[in-house]
Design a protein around this motif. Sequence first.
Motif, PDB file in Angstrom:
ATOM      1  N   LEU A 198      42.243  25.637  39.684  1.00  0.00           N
ATOM      2  CA  LEU A 198      42.804  26.742  38.897  1.00  0.00           C
ATOM      3  C   LEU A 198      42.032  26.913  37.596  1.00  0.00           C
ATOM      4  CD1 LEU A 198      46.693  26.645  39.091  1.00  0.00           C
ATOM      5  CD2 LEU A 198      45.080  28.138  40.230  1.00  0.00           C
ATOM      6  N   VAL A 204      35.466  30.698  35.931  1.00  0.00           N
ATOM      7  CA  VAL A 204      34.594  31.623  36.655  1.00  0.00           C
ATOM      8  C   VAL A 204      35.009  33.062  36.357  1.00  0.00           C
ATOM      9  CG1 VAL A 204      33.881  32.394  38.944  1.00  0.00           C
ATOM     10  CG2 VAL A 204      34.035  29.959  38.447  1.00  0.00           C
ATOM     11  N   ASP A 205      36.307  33.286  36.192  1.00  0.00           N
ATOM     12  CA  ASP A 205      36.782  34.629  35.861  1.00  0.00           C
ATOM     13  C   ASP A 205      36.446  35.018  34.424  1.00  0.00           C
ATOM     14  OD1 ASP A 205      37.732  35.070  38.347  1.00  0.00           O
ATOM     15  OD2 ASP A 205      39.830  34.669  37.902  1.00  0.00           O
TER      16      ASP A 205
ATOM     17  N   TYR B  47      28.902  24.777  43.306  1.00  0.00           N
ATOM     18  CA  TYR B  47      29.302  24.795  41.898  1.00  0.00           C
ATOM     19  C   TYR B  47      28.084  24.866  40.976  1.00  0.00           C
ATOM     20  CZ  TYR B  47      34.220  23.764  42.981  1.00  0.00           C
ATOM     21  OH  TYR B  47      35.516  23.827  43.430  1.00  0.00           O
ATOM     22  N   ILE B  52      29.353  26.080  37.314  1.00  0.00           N
ATOM     23  CA  ILE B  52      30.438  25.184  36.907  1.00  0.00           C
ATOM     24  C   ILE B  52      29.857  23.824  36.532  1.00  0.00           C
ATOM     25  CG2 ILE B  52      32.468  23.952  37.744  1.00  0.00           C
ATOM     26  CD1 ILE B  52      32.741  26.602  39.572  1.00  0.00           C
ATOM     27  N   PRO B  72      29.502  30.538  34.162  1.00  0.00           N
ATOM     28  CA  PRO B  72      29.844  31.256  35.397  1.00  0.00           C
ATOM     29  C   PRO B  72      30.088  32.742  35.141  1.00  0.00           C
ATOM     30  CG  PRO B  72      31.105  29.225  35.246  1.00  0.00           C
ATOM     31  CD  PRO B  72      30.346  29.356  33.957  1.00  0.00           C
ATOM     32  N   ALA B  73      30.772  33.050  34.031  1.00  0.00           N
ATOM     33  CA  ALA B  73      31.080  34.456  33.757  1.00  0.00           C
ATOM     34  C   ALA B  73      29.794  35.239  33.510  1.00  0.00           C
ATOM     35  CB  ALA B  73      32.011  34.557  32.557  1.00  0.00           C
ATOM     36  N   LEU B  79      34.058  33.537  43.232  1.00  0.00           N
ATOM     37  CA  LEU B  79      34.205  32.248  43.898  1.00  0.00           C
ATOM     38  C   LEU B  79      35.539  32.208  44.633  1.00  0.00           C
ATOM     39  CD1 LEU B  79      33.085  29.404  44.324  1.00  0.00           C
ATOM     40  CD2 LEU B  79      33.858  28.792  42.055  1.00  0.00           C
ATOM     41  N   PHE B  81      38.030  29.595  46.769  1.00  0.00           N
ATOM     42  CA  PHE B  81      38.217  28.163  46.988  1.00  0.00           C
ATOM     43  C   PHE B  81      38.914  27.894  48.318  1.00  0.00           C
ATOM     44  CE2 PHE B  81      38.053  28.843  42.488  1.00  0.00           C
ATOM     45  CZ  PHE B  81      37.338  27.780  42.002  1.00  0.00           C
ATOM     46  N   ALA B  85      43.333  28.608  45.111  1.00  0.00           N
ATOM     47  CA  ALA B  85      43.467  28.518  43.652  1.00  0.00           C
ATOM     48  C   ALA B  85      43.974  29.823  43.046  1.00  0.00           C
ATOM     49  CB  ALA B  85      42.139  28.108  43.008  1.00  0.00           C
ATOM     50  N   LEU B  86      44.990  30.419  43.667  1.00  0.00           N
ATOM     51  CA  LEU B  86      45.625  31.586  43.052  1.00  0.00           C
ATOM     52  C   LEU B  86      46.494  31.094  41.908  1.00  0.00           C
ATOM     53  CD1 LEU B  86      46.644  33.481  46.307  1.00  0.00           C
ATOM     54  CD2 LEU B  86      44.689  33.922  44.816  1.00  0.00           C
ATOM     55  N   PRO B  99      40.450  38.670  36.013  1.00  0.00           N
ATOM     56  CA  PRO B  99      39.068  38.688  35.514  1.00  0.00           C
ATOM     57  C   PRO B  99      38.721  39.969  34.758  1.00  0.00           C
ATOM     58  CG  PRO B  99      39.122  38.674  37.929  1.00  0.00           C
ATOM     59  CD  PRO B  99      40.518  38.468  37.461  1.00  0.00           C
ATOM     60  N   ARG B 146      40.292  38.784  44.398  1.00  0.00           N
ATOM     61  CA  ARG B 146      40.058  38.385  43.013  1.00  0.00           C
ATOM     62  C   ARG B 146      38.572  38.133  42.764  1.00  0.00           C
ATOM     63  NH1 ARG B 146      42.888  33.027  41.007  1.00  0.00           N
ATOM     64  NH2 ARG B 146      41.222  32.168  42.262  1.00  0.00           N
ATOM     65  N   LYS B 150      35.446  41.804  40.591  1.00  0.00           N
ATOM     66  CA  LYS B 150      34.478  41.748  39.488  1.00  0.00           C
ATOM     67  C   LYS B 150      33.160  42.404  39.851  1.00  0.00           C
ATOM     68  CE  LYS B 150      34.958  37.129  39.376  1.00  0.00           C
ATOM     69  NZ  LYS B 150      34.752  35.744  38.922  1.00  0.00           N
TER      70      LYS B 150
END
Lengths: 313, 367
Positions: A198, A204-205, B47, B52, B72-73, B79, B81, B85-86, B99, B146, B150
């Motif tokens: 998370l 990343v977001d 990653y 990351i 990463p941004a 990405l 998972f 990973a919500l 995002p 998600r 972006k």
Amino acid sequence: MKIRKTSLLFFLGPALFVVALFYIIPLFLSVYISFTPMVDWNVNRYLTQFIGLQNYERLFHIVMYDPDMRAVVITTVVFVLVTLVINVFGGLLLALATYFMDEKMSAAYQGLWLLPRMTPIAVYSLLWYYFFHSSGIGILNSILLKLHLIDHPIALGLDPKYLPWGAWFIIIFVNGLVGVSYGMIIFYSAFKSIPKELIIAARVDGASTTRIIRHILLPLTKWHFTFVMVWQMFSLLMTYAQTFLLVEWRVVDSTWGQTWALYVFRTAFTTTKDQGLAAAASTFLSIIGIVLGIIALKALGYEKMILEPKGDI
Amino acid sequence: MVSIRLDKVTKRFGKVVAVNNVSLEIEDGKLYVLLGPSGGGKTTTLYLIAGIYKPTSGRIYFNEKDVTDLTPAERNVGLVFQNYALYPHMKVYDNIAFPLRLRKEPKSKIDSKVHEVAKFLRIENLLDRYPHQLSGGQQQRVALARALVKEPSVLLLDEPLSNLDALLRVYIRAELKRMQQDLGITSVYVTHDQSEALAIADKIVVINKGIIQQEGTPEQIYENPRNVFVATFIGNPPMNIVKGTVLEDGTIETTGSRLTPPPAVLEKIKRLKLKNILMAFRPENAVVSEHPMEGRFSPMGDLFEVEPLGRDAVVTVTVGEFVIKVVMPTREAMQLRIGSKVHVNIDPSTIKYFDPNTELNLEYIEA
Ligand SMILES: Nc1ncnc2c1ncn2[C@@H]1O[C@H](COP(=O)(O)OP(=O)(O)OP(=O)(O)O)[C@@H](O)[C@H]1O
Ligand SMILES: [Mg+2]
């Protein structure tokens, strides 16, 4: 699966016995004593005399007309509120700080903050006794003297010049320092239990650390926050050990350094030895505590957490 | 329009070398699959591409632009998972919008983009739900939404299907492939499932112990594995391996049968002075029968087991010390008697030869 009553009793029995012996029975005893005129622990003479609500009437009267008792009430409110804020938010800050440290650093740092809790109460209080001592040997005084901020030693917790703030500062400081580690440990483990993905997803977001804290860490630990808040409120209402020693050792003023819980203790054991009155005050404090606890849980929506279906699909 | 290049990238965690000197080029618009066993370094590689992890050494380029030190941004990657990973405390809508909100885009633009991607992935009716109110497949789509909202330069997926049931997995992987082609987005897809890799990849990168074992199209990887690891990792069942002894006259002997290898192979054997050799063949390139067949290499063994799987059956034969699995029509396989002596008739043109010392395929050893 059906559990047989006998085996249930076998496993729960010892625990139930301990709970009954040390919590339930004293609780009932204390409520009972509040309806007797007991003084000086004269059990034989007073235990069978029932005087109804007289102790409560006396208590009410004292609160209304005795300025010293008014000081107890104000001190209690200030002490609980300010220390609660320090404990909860201090704990939260420490947890956040250690969460973003690497493992070894954070363990060392947390250990440091846990020291006050692991130190025996008497030793811990003695430390602050020397720190706040009103003579020149007091550490605080000697520091202030060295820095030429004062020209003779001050009695921060006793001198009427500084009351009530001096006494409040000391008891809040000493208790706050013990209390933060509780929040720190609970919040830290709550943060750690959030899946790492998370946090990575949020990074990343494009989330910064502050945004991760605001949008991920804090919302997901709302219930821990509620729990720590309520738990700490209870323990602050009931705590008196450190404060008792500081009052007995003449570091803080016995009027403005005395919370309700300490008043109960001193009334029962040291000052007037009026156990009937002390029991009434203690019962009253418990009722206040329970009411405040329920209000806090309601306000923070604890019920919703219990009832909300957690569907695991 | 992004191609990715890893240049001698190494990532260490303390003593563990998770990714070891990996150089890799990922072409623009293609779907690359990182395939390998658990702990092989797939997630770490992903990653590293995402930003990351920072590599211990080596550089990473997007379109010849060095992105090694970008977040990463800044790299603008999407990405997905394995566990999706919500954000559990946000509704689907807010999960997808998150995002964009961080980019401080105007509300109306966010709204239209969320709806656009939700429509594309057919999850418009779920926008008002919380993640725990969704099925696994629906959660998977939301996670994808998600990542896609972006409009990322690169889409990275870490075992996105492994939490779904087998049927759904086959269905969604086709959809994923289709979507990736429609969008033309450069994608890296991590899986340990070789059949998934074969099904969707433009290129497969087999990775084990942090080292790239082979890189190529699914056909190349399947038909001509570079080493024994790849040979025994890909395929279901994977390739059979039989050890043989090279004789004076240039034939290879194994468990009492003899085979004459093709001249090119023989030449390499001679040049490498190999005394022993590993031979590998796919289960579907052999037939088990009572009598040896014409034009085939037919070592003899005992029939151990027949497992019918519908049209085809997996037939297990023990030949000397080797256990060999053959896939052949169930009808023929059922005629064989368990425990009887049988011949494994291997099509000699499909046999691959490996150097037992380096475990490398002889075809990949420079002449
Ligand atoms: N954060 C980390 N700290 C220490 N070691 C790590 C870390 N992440 C990965 N490793 C180690 O690096 C190696 C590669 O791990 P990685 O997660 O990349 O494997 P993987 O191919 O994704 O495996 P899986 O299929 O199980 O997900 C493993 O030995 C793992 O233990
Ligand atoms: Mg992984």
